[in-house]
Design a protein around this motif. Structure first.
Motif, PDB file in Angstrom:
ATOM      1  N   LEU A  55       0.817  -1.210   0.000  1.00 20.29           N
ATOM      2  CA  LEU A  55       0.000   0.000   0.000  1.00 20.29           C
ATOM      3  C   LEU A  55       0.851   1.260   0.000  1.00 20.29           C
ATOM      4  O   LEU A  55       0.389   2.337   0.378  1.00 20.29           O
ATOM      5  N   THR A  56       2.082   1.121  -0.460  1.00 20.85           N
ATOM      6  CA  THR A  56       2.960   2.275  -0.563  1.00 20.85           C
ATOM      7  C   THR A  56       2.281   3.341  -1.417  1.00 20.85           C
ATOM      8  O   THR A  56       1.666   3.021  -2.443  1.00 20.85           O
ATOM      9  N   PRO A  57       2.365   4.611  -1.012  1.00 18.53           N
ATOM     10  CA  PRO A  57       1.769   5.661  -1.847  1.00 18.53           C
ATOM     11  C   PRO A  57       2.296   5.588  -3.282  1.00 18.53           C
ATOM     12  O   PRO A  57       3.465   5.269  -3.510  1.00 18.53           O
ATOM     13  N   TYR A  58       1.418   5.893  -4.232  1.00 15.86           N
ATOM     14  CA  TYR A  58       1.793   5.870  -5.639  1.00 15.86           C
ATOM     15  C   TYR A  58       2.683   7.050  -6.018  1.00 15.86           C
ATOM     16  O   TYR A  58       3.401   6.995  -7.003  1.00 15.86           O
ATOM     17  N   GLY A  59       2.582   8.142  -5.270  1.00 15.05           N
ATOM     18  CA  GLY A  59       3.414   9.312  -5.552  1.00 15.05           C
ATOM     19  C   GLY A  59       3.127   9.904  -6.917  1.00 15.05           C
ATOM     20  O   GLY A  59       1.973  10.068  -7.309  1.00 15.05           O
ATOM     21  N   ALA A  60       4.183  10.197  -7.662  1.00 13.02           N
ATOM     22  CA  ALA A  60       4.062  10.854  -8.967  1.00 13.02           C
ATOM     23  C   ALA A  60       3.256  10.021  -9.969  1.00 13.02           C
ATOM     24  O   ALA A  60       2.707  10.562 -10.925  1.00 13.02           O
ATOM     25  N   GLN A  98      -1.914   8.047 -12.995  1.00 13.06           N
ATOM     26  CA  GLN A  98      -2.011   6.970 -13.979  1.00 13.06           C
ATOM     27  C   GLN A  98      -2.594   5.681 -13.388  1.00 13.06           C
ATOM     28  O   GLN A  98      -2.776   4.700 -14.099  1.00 13.06           O
ATOM     29  N   LYS A  99      -2.887   5.679 -12.111  1.00 10.84           N
ATOM     30  CA  LYS A  99      -3.383   4.471 -11.445  1.00 10.84           C
ATOM     31  C   LYS A  99      -4.904   4.420 -11.476  1.00 10.84           C
ATOM     32  O   LYS A  99      -5.574   5.423 -11.690  1.00 10.84           O
ATOM     33  N   GLU A 134      -7.398  16.868  -3.778  1.00 15.06           N
ATOM     34  CA  GLU A 134      -6.211  16.719  -4.620  1.00 15.06           C
ATOM     35  C   GLU A 134      -6.145  15.252  -5.014  1.00 15.06           C
ATOM     36  O   GLU A 134      -6.907  14.443  -4.495  1.00 15.06           O
ATOM     37  N   ASP A 135      -5.275  14.902  -5.937  1.00 15.48           N
ATOM     38  CA  ASP A 135      -5.134  13.492  -6.304  1.00 15.48           C
ATOM     39  C   ASP A 135      -4.925  12.690  -5.023  1.00 15.48           C
ATOM     40  O   ASP A 135      -4.089  13.060  -4.183  1.00 15.48           O
ATOM     41  N   ALA A 136      -5.686  11.607  -4.874  1.00 11.64           N
ATOM     42  CA  ALA A 136      -5.646  10.853  -3.619  1.00 11.64           C
ATOM     43  C   ALA A 136      -5.865   9.374  -3.870  1.00 11.64           C
ATOM     44  O   ALA A 136      -6.486   8.978  -4.860  1.00 11.64           O
ATOM     45  N   MET A 161     -10.763  -2.353  -0.823  1.00 11.00           N
ATOM     46  CA  MET A 161     -10.468  -1.730  -2.112  1.00 11.00           C
ATOM     47  C   MET A 161      -9.510  -0.567  -1.915  1.00 11.00           C
ATOM     48  O   MET A 161      -9.528   0.080  -0.867  1.00 11.00           O
ATOM     49  N   ARG A 162      -8.718  -0.300  -2.942  1.00  9.72           N
ATOM     50  CA  ARG A 162      -7.915   0.918  -2.972  1.00  9.72           C
ATOM     51  C   ARG A 162      -8.523   1.807  -4.049  1.00  9.72           C
ATOM     52  O   ARG A 162      -8.479   1.473  -5.234  1.00  9.72           O
ATOM     53  N   LEU A 163      -9.133   2.901  -3.615  1.00  9.29           N
ATOM     54  CA  LEU A 163      -9.754   3.826  -4.550  1.00  9.29           C
ATOM     55  C   LEU A 163      -8.791   4.939  -4.915  1.00  9.29           C
ATOM     56  O   LEU A 163      -8.102   5.475  -4.043  1.00  9.29           O
ATOM     57  N   VAL A 164      -8.749   5.258  -6.186  1.00  8.99           N
ATOM     58  CA  VAL A 164      -7.967   6.390  -6.685  1.00  8.99           C
ATOM     59  C   VAL A 164      -8.959   7.452  -7.124  1.00  8.99           C
ATOM     60  O   VAL A 164      -9.845   7.186  -7.938  1.00  8.99           O
ATOM     61  N   LEU A 165      -8.821   8.639  -6.551  1.00 11.03           N
ATOM     62  CA  LEU A 165      -9.693   9.765  -6.891  1.00 11.03           C
ATOM     63  C   LEU A 165      -8.808  10.925  -7.312  1.00 11.03           C
ATOM     64  O   LEU A 165      -7.964  11.375  -6.535  1.00 11.03           O
ATOM     65  N   LEU A 166      -8.973  11.390  -8.536  1.00 13.16           N
ATOM     66  CA  LEU A 166      -8.182  12.520  -9.014  1.00 13.16           C
ATOM     67  C   LEU A 166      -8.808  13.824  -8.551  1.00 13.16           C
ATOM     68  O   LEU A 166     -10.013  13.908  -8.336  1.00 13.16           O
ATOM     69  N   ALA A 167      -7.989  14.839  -8.376  1.00 14.92           N
ATOM     70  CA  ALA A 167      -8.439  16.131  -7.864  1.00 14.92           C
ATOM     71  C   ALA A 167      -9.703  16.599  -8.579  1.00 14.92           C
ATOM     72  O   ALA A 167      -9.777  16.562  -9.810  1.00 14.92           O
TER      73      ALA A 167
END
Length: 110
Positions: A14-19, A23-24, A97-99, A38-44
């Motif tokens: 679960l390391t942060p994706y960072g830069a 793209q995730k 923000e991207d999260a 689940m790991r949710l990716v939410l863009l800003a």
């Protein structure tokens, strides 16, 4: 093709994706009879409209920041913050923000 979920005893990174965060994609990490993670990716600027789930849930911010509206209040989660919600509690998410966030759902059996 079905996504491969983690097996019992398997380590999940679960390391942060960072830069690479933008793209995730959101992914289901595993689902058992009683639990789904689940790991949710939410863009800003993106939002998940108000909804509820039958079971209790936790939402843990891994990176970025999100706003959660629940129980008539709005809360901001930053990395390391975790929020618990009772089953059937309506809630909405908004990415400040991207999260990426870790969502755990206790599944209710009928």
């Amino acid at each position: 093709m079905a996504l491969k979920h983690a097996d019992p005893g398997q380590v999940i990174d679960l390391t942060p994706y960072g830069a690479a965060l933008a793209q995730k994609q959101s992914i289901a990490l595993f689902k058992s009879e009683d639990l789904e993670v689940m790991r949710l990716v939410l863009l800003a600027g993106s939002a998940m409209p108000s909804h509820d789930v039958a079971g209790e849930i936790t939402i843990q911010c891994l990176e970025g920041s999100i706003e959660i509206s629940a129980d008539g209040a709005t809360h901001v989660l930053y990395p390391g913050h975790l929020m618990y919600l009772a089953g059937r509690a309506p809630h909405a998410l908004f990415a400040l923000e991207d999260a990426s966030v870790l969502v755990t759902v206790a599944l209710k059996r009928s």
